[in-house]
Structures are given as structure tokens and as C-alpha cells.
Design a protein around this motif. Structure first.
Motif, PDB file in Angstrom:
ATOM      1  N   THR A   6     -26.538   2.939   0.269  1.00 53.14           N
ATOM      2  CA  THR A   6     -24.642   2.404   1.457  1.00 53.14           C
ATOM      3  C   THR A   6     -24.684   2.926   0.785  1.00 53.14           C
ATOM      4  O   THR A   6     -23.800   2.532  -0.295  1.00 53.14           O
ATOM      5  N   LEU A   7     -23.085   3.377   1.757  1.00 56.79           N
ATOM      6  CA  LEU A   7     -22.189   3.754   1.246  1.00 56.79           C
ATOM      7  C   LEU A   7     -21.399   1.964   1.413  1.00 56.79           C
ATOM      8  O   LEU A   7     -21.390   1.764   1.838  1.00 56.79           O
ATOM      9  N   LYS A   8     -20.245   1.845   0.280  1.00 55.17           N
ATOM     10  CA  LYS A   8     -19.629   0.906   0.324  1.00 55.17           C
ATOM     11  C   LYS A   8     -17.942   1.139   1.548  1.00 55.17           C
ATOM     12  O   LYS A   8     -17.825   1.946   1.110  1.00 55.17           O
ATOM     13  N   LYS A   9     -17.888  -0.085   1.778  1.00 53.86           N
ATOM     14  CA  LYS A   9     -16.330  -0.455   2.236  1.00 53.86           C
ATOM     15  C   LYS A   9     -15.229  -0.198   1.362  1.00 53.86           C
ATOM     16  O   LYS A   9     -15.416  -1.418   1.227  1.00 53.86           O
ATOM     17  N   THR A  10     -14.377   0.383   1.611  1.00 57.77           N
ATOM     18  CA  THR A  10     -13.190  -0.354   1.017  1.00 57.77           C
ATOM     19  C   THR A  10     -12.585  -1.097   1.709  1.00 57.77           C
ATOM     20  O   THR A  10     -12.415  -1.869   2.723  1.00 57.77           O
ATOM     21  N   THR A  11     -11.748  -1.859   1.029  1.00 56.23           N
ATOM     22  CA  THR A  11     -11.308  -3.214   1.272  1.00 56.23           C
ATOM     23  C   THR A  11     -10.068  -3.107   3.196  1.00 56.23           C
ATOM     24  O   THR A  11     -10.048  -3.978   3.278  1.00 56.23           O
TER      25      THR A  11
END
Length: 86
Positions: A6-11
Motif C-alpha cells: 500500500t502507498l502512503k499518503k503524503t501530508t
């Protein structure tokens, strides 16, 4: 070793998708009501645990119920044996 795909979301993505004004408490909490005679000026309510069934202002309280009362009323209940020994 297992990998996380899964990809992490940026802030920036996180702040855009987060809803505003979210409350975690579904219902506002009410202040506990004092049972029996009202408090006098400058008095703080006391919590008492009942040892016997008691009806106050048309409401039944069973043994073991914890209620908030004025200090004067707490003294009267203790004198009459309605509070549990703690």
C-alpha cells in the motif's frame, strides 16, 4: 519477509481528504444533576452511595446507586442510615 504494497499518503494528501470539524463524542455530556434539595451558595455537591432503596422527587434509586446531593442532605441521609459505609 512480507512487504507492504500500500502507498502512503503524503501530508498534503492527508490534509485535503480529512473532514473538518469532526467530533469524536457523539452526544454532549450533561452536567450531573444534584438530587434532592438544591445546593446552598458556595457549596460543592457530594457523591453518596445508597445502602437502601430510596425515592427522591418521584425517582427510585436502588441500593448501590451513586447520587450527587448537597452536603446538608448527605449528612441527613447518613444520619438516617441510607448511605453505605465506605
Amino acid at each position: 519477509m512480507a512487504t507492504n504494497t500500500t502507498l502512503k499518503k503524503t501530508t498534503a494528501e492527508t490534509t485535503e481528504s480529512a473532514p473538518e470539524n469532526v467530533t469524536t463524542d457523539p452526544a454532549p455530556r450533561r452536567a450531573a444533576t444534584v438530587v434532592g434539595p438544591p445546593l446552598g451558595r458556595g457549596q460543592e455537591p457530594e457523591t453518596v452511595t445508597l445502602s437502601h432503596h430510596l425515592r427522591i422527587d418521584g425517582t427510585d434509586y436502588t441500593p448501590g446507586a451513586r447520587i450527587l446531593v448537597s452536603p446538608d442532605y448527605a449528612r441527613r441521609l447518613r444520619g438516617q442510615g441510607f448511605t453505605a459505609r465506605t
